[in-house]
Design a protein around this motif. Structure first.
Motif, PDB file in Angstrom:
ATOM      1  N   THR A 106      77.045 -40.358  88.807  1.00 13.37           N
ATOM      2  CA  THR A 106      77.570 -41.292  87.819  1.00 13.37           C
ATOM      3  C   THR A 106      78.348 -42.398  88.519  1.00 13.37           C
ATOM      4  O   THR A 106      78.751 -42.246  89.669  1.00 13.37           O
ATOM      5  N   GLU A 107      78.544 -43.496  87.810  1.00 12.35           N
ATOM      6  CA  GLU A 107      79.347 -44.604  88.335  1.00 12.35           C
ATOM      7  C   GLU A 107      80.839 -44.296  88.195  1.00 12.35           C
ATOM      8  O   GLU A 107      81.638 -44.672  89.032  1.00 12.35           O
ATOM      9  N   LYS A 108      81.203 -43.640  87.093  1.00  8.25           N
ATOM     10  CA  LYS A 108      82.602 -43.284  86.827  1.00  8.25           C
ATOM     11  C   LYS A 108      82.733 -41.763  86.834  1.00  8.25           C
ATOM     12  O   LYS A 108      81.779 -41.041  86.576  1.00  8.25           O
ATOM     13  N   SER A 109      83.939 -41.293  87.047  1.00  6.81           N
ATOM     14  CA  SER A 109      84.189 -39.851  87.050  1.00  6.81           C
ATOM     15  C   SER A 109      83.970 -39.267  85.664  1.00  6.81           C
ATOM     16  O   SER A 109      84.465 -39.800  84.670  1.00  6.81           O
ATOM     17  N   LEU A 111      85.332 -36.748  84.686  1.00  8.43           N
ATOM     18  CA  LEU A 111      86.632 -36.230  84.242  1.00  8.43           C
ATOM     19  C   LEU A 111      87.426 -37.270  83.472  1.00  8.43           C
ATOM     20  O   LEU A 111      88.441 -36.954  82.854  1.00  8.43           O
ATOM     21  N   ASP A 112      86.986 -38.519  83.501  1.00  8.74           N
ATOM     22  CA  ASP A 112      87.651 -39.575  82.741  1.00  8.74           C
ATOM     23  C   ASP A 112      87.035 -39.772  81.367  1.00  8.74           C
ATOM     24  O   ASP A 112      87.543 -40.530  80.556  1.00  8.74           O
ATOM     25  N   GLY A 113      85.940 -39.077  81.091  1.00  8.64           N
ATOM     26  CA  GLY A 113      85.236 -39.257  79.830  1.00  8.64           C
ATOM     27  C   GLY A 113      85.651 -38.266  78.764  1.00  8.64           C
ATOM     28  O   GLY A 113      86.388 -37.304  79.013  1.00  8.64           O
ATOM     29  N   ALA A 114      85.153 -38.508  77.569  1.00  8.33           N
ATOM     30  CA  ALA A 114      85.483 -37.668  76.413  1.00  8.33           C
ATOM     31  C   ALA A 114      84.899 -36.259  76.545  1.00  8.33           C
ATOM     32  O   ALA A 114      85.407 -35.310  75.946  1.00  8.33           O
ATOM     33  N   ASP A 115      83.836 -36.102  77.330  1.00  9.74           N
ATOM     34  CA  ASP A 115      83.179 -34.806  77.470  1.00  9.74           C
ATOM     35  C   ASP A 115      83.668 -34.025  78.682  1.00  9.74           C
ATOM     36  O   ASP A 115      83.038 -33.032  79.078  1.00  9.74           O
ATOM     37  N   ALA A 116      84.773 -34.417  79.277  1.00 11.06           N
ATOM     38  CA  ALA A 116      85.266 -33.785  80.508  1.00 11.06           C
ATOM     39  C   ALA A 116      85.441 -32.273  80.351  1.00 11.06           C
ATOM     40  O   ALA A 116      85.013 -31.503  81.208  1.00 11.06           O
ATOM     41  N   ILE A 117      86.047 -31.837  79.268  1.00 10.19           N
ATOM     42  CA  ILE A 117      86.299 -30.407  79.052  1.00 10.19           C
ATOM     43  C   ILE A 117      84.991 -29.630  78.970  1.00 10.19           C
ATOM     44  O   ILE A 117      84.883 -28.524  79.485  1.00 10.19           O
ATOM     45  N   ASP A 118      83.959 -30.233  78.351  1.00 10.18           N
ATOM     46  CA  ASP A 118      82.658 -29.557  78.256  1.00 10.18           C
ATOM     47  C   ASP A 118      82.051 -29.356  79.644  1.00 10.18           C
ATOM     48  O   ASP A 118      81.486 -28.293  79.934  1.00 10.18           O
ATOM     49  N   TYR A 119      82.143 -30.374  80.508  1.00  8.41           N
ATOM     50  CA  TYR A 119      81.631 -30.245  81.876  1.00  8.41           C
ATOM     51  C   TYR A 119      82.412 -29.173  82.645  1.00  8.41           C
ATOM     52  O   TYR A 119      81.841 -28.391  83.397  1.00  8.41           O
ATOM     53  N   LEU A 120      83.719 -29.148  82.440  1.00  7.26           N
ATOM     54  CA  LEU A 120      84.553 -28.141  83.104  1.00  7.26           C
ATOM     55  C   LEU A 120      84.174 -26.737  82.652  1.00  7.26           C
ATOM     56  O   LEU A 120      84.036 -25.834  83.469  1.00  7.26           O
ATOM     57  N   ARG A 121      84.006 -26.558  81.368  1.00  7.96           N
ATOM     58  CA  ARG A 121      83.631 -25.242  80.845  1.00  7.96           C
ATOM     59  C   ARG A 121      82.284 -24.787  81.415  1.00  7.96           C
ATOM     60  O   ARG A 121      82.104 -23.618  81.768  1.00  7.96           O
ATOM     61  N   GLU A 122      81.340 -25.700  81.500  1.00  6.35           N
ATOM     62  CA  GLU A 122      80.021 -25.354  82.041  1.00  6.35           C
ATOM     63  C   GLU A 122      80.138 -24.923  83.505  1.00  6.35           C
ATOM     64  O   GLU A 122      79.541 -23.927  83.918  1.00  6.35           O
ATOM     65  N   TYR A 123      80.925 -25.653  84.284  1.00 11.54           N
ATOM     66  CA  TYR A 123      81.105 -25.308  85.697  1.00 11.54           C
ATOM     67  C   TYR A 123      81.809 -23.953  85.835  1.00 11.54           C
ATOM     68  O   TYR A 123      81.381 -23.094  86.604  1.00 11.54           O
ATOM     69  N   LEU A 124      82.880 -23.752  85.065  1.00  5.10           N
ATOM     70  CA  LEU A 124      83.613 -22.488  85.132  1.00  5.10           C
ATOM     71  C   LEU A 124      82.748 -21.314  84.681  1.00  5.10           C
ATOM     72  O   LEU A 124      82.851 -20.216  85.232  1.00  5.10           O
ATOM     73  N   ALA A 125      81.875 -21.550  83.710  1.00  4.93           N
ATOM     74  CA  ALA A 125      80.969 -20.485  83.251  1.00  4.93           C
ATOM     75  C   ALA A 125      79.999 -20.082  84.354  1.00  4.93           C
ATOM     76  O   ALA A 125      79.601 -18.917  84.446  1.00  4.93           O
ATOM     77  N   ARG A 126      79.637 -21.010  85.219  1.00  2.07           N
ATOM     78  CA  ARG A 126      78.778 -20.669  86.358  1.00  2.07           C
ATOM     79  C   ARG A 126      79.551 -19.893  87.413  1.00  2.07           C
ATOM     80  O   ARG A 126      79.014 -19.030  88.082  1.00  2.07           O
ATOM     81  N   LEU A 127      80.835 -20.229  87.578  1.00  2.06           N
ATOM     82  CA  LEU A 127      81.674 -19.510  88.537  1.00  2.06           C
ATOM     83  C   LEU A 127      81.985 -18.094  88.068  1.00  2.06           C
ATOM     84  O   LEU A 127      82.084 -17.171  88.874  1.00  2.06           O
ATOM     85  N   PHE A 128      82.179 -17.941  86.755  1.00  2.00           N
ATOM     86  CA  PHE A 128      82.591 -16.662  86.170  1.00  2.00           C
ATOM     87  C   PHE A 128      81.611 -16.254  85.066  1.00  2.00           C
ATOM     88  O   PHE A 128      81.941 -16.278  83.884  1.00  2.00           O
ATOM     89  N   PRO A 129      80.389 -15.864  85.444  1.00  2.00           N
ATOM     90  CA  PRO A 129      79.382 -15.524  84.431  1.00  2.00           C
ATOM     91  C   PRO A 129      79.795 -14.327  83.578  1.00  2.00           C
ATOM     92  O   PRO A 129      80.377 -13.369  84.076  1.00  2.00           O
ATOM     93  N   ASN A 130      79.514 -14.428  82.302  1.00  2.00           N
ATOM     94  CA  ASN A 130      79.775 -13.360  81.330  1.00  2.00           C
ATOM     95  C   ASN A 130      81.257 -13.020  81.199  1.00  2.00           C
ATOM     96  O   ASN A 130      81.603 -11.900  80.815  1.00  2.00           O
ATOM     97  N   MET A 131      82.127 -13.951  81.528  1.00  2.00           N
ATOM     98  CA  MET A 131      83.567 -13.738  81.370  1.00  2.00           C
ATOM     99  C   MET A 131      84.086 -14.761  80.366  1.00  2.00           C
ATOM    100  O   MET A 131      83.591 -15.884  80.288  1.00  2.00           O
ATOM    101  N   THR A 132      85.093 -14.369  79.596  1.00  2.00           N
ATOM    102  CA  THR A 132      85.687 -15.269  78.614  1.00  2.00           C
ATOM    103  C   THR A 132      86.603 -16.255  79.313  1.00  2.00           C
ATOM    104  O   THR A 132      87.482 -15.868  80.084  1.00  2.00           O
ATOM    105  N   ILE A 133      86.399 -17.551  79.019  1.00  2.00           N
ATOM    106  CA  ILE A 133      87.171 -18.613  79.659  1.00  2.00           C
ATOM    107  C   ILE A 133      87.842 -19.449  78.579  1.00  2.00           C
ATOM    108  O   ILE A 133      87.187 -19.879  77.626  1.00  2.00           O
ATOM    109  N   THR A 134      89.135 -19.669  78.739  1.00  2.00           N
ATOM    110  CA  THR A 134      89.896 -20.517  77.831  1.00  2.00           C
ATOM    111  C   THR A 134      90.432 -21.693  78.615  1.00  2.00           C
ATOM    112  O   THR A 134      91.098 -21.521  79.642  1.00  2.00           O
ATOM    113  N   VAL A 135      90.149 -22.901  78.155  1.00  4.13           N
ATOM    114  CA  VAL A 135      90.580 -24.125  78.823  1.00  4.13           C
ATOM    115  C   VAL A 135      91.615 -24.819  77.961  1.00  4.13           C
ATOM    116  O   VAL A 135      91.412 -24.983  76.756  1.00  4.13           O
TER     117      VAL A 135
END
Length: 139
Positions: A106-109, A111-135
């Protein structure tokens, strides 16, 4: 490549009595850990097999002043305790473009966009599969 000489302070390597300043000295923590107060937090409910590295409620919390610190700490923890085969680092900037863990650019981060939390959740779900994650974002 330059050779580096490391010097270790003697009281860190000498065998000695269990006294302050000696290698064997330690202090135990009798008070419970306080919860993270950083504005950016991700809490992961760990499986029972990881109870030795979890808080008393069975979770681990990654907190920081920004999401970069949170995902970095979470990735390090996951590589050490969950699975050494983790996704690439969340993202970095090279030659004016952002490169992300999922091979997107992307041209911009993101993490500066409205969907930042969704991207974070997706990444954390890959790090911690089948575990409950609260952001939580309190910025």
């Amino acid at each position: 490549m330059t050779r580096t000489e490391w010097i270790v302070h003697p009281n860190r390597s000498d065998i000695g009595s269990d006294e302050p300043g000696q290698n064997g000295h330690f202090r135990s923590l009798t008070r419970p850990r306080t919860s993270a107060t950083e504005p950016c937090q991700a809490r992961v409910k760990l499986p029972r097999r990881l109870s030795g590295v979890a808080d008393t409620d069975g979770t681990v919390t990654f907190g920081g002043n920004d999401w970069w610190f949170v995902v970095g700490a979470a990735r390090t923890f996951a590589r050490e305790h969950v699975d050494p085969d983790v996704p690439p680092p969340f993202g970095f900037k090279r030659n004016g473009r952002w490169l992300w863990w999922d091979n997107t650019t992307t041209e911009k981060s993101i993490l500066d966009g409205a969907d930042a939390i969704d991207y974070l959740r997706e990444y954390l779900a890959r790090l911690f599969p089948n575990m409950t994650i609260t952001v939580t974002d309190q910025r």
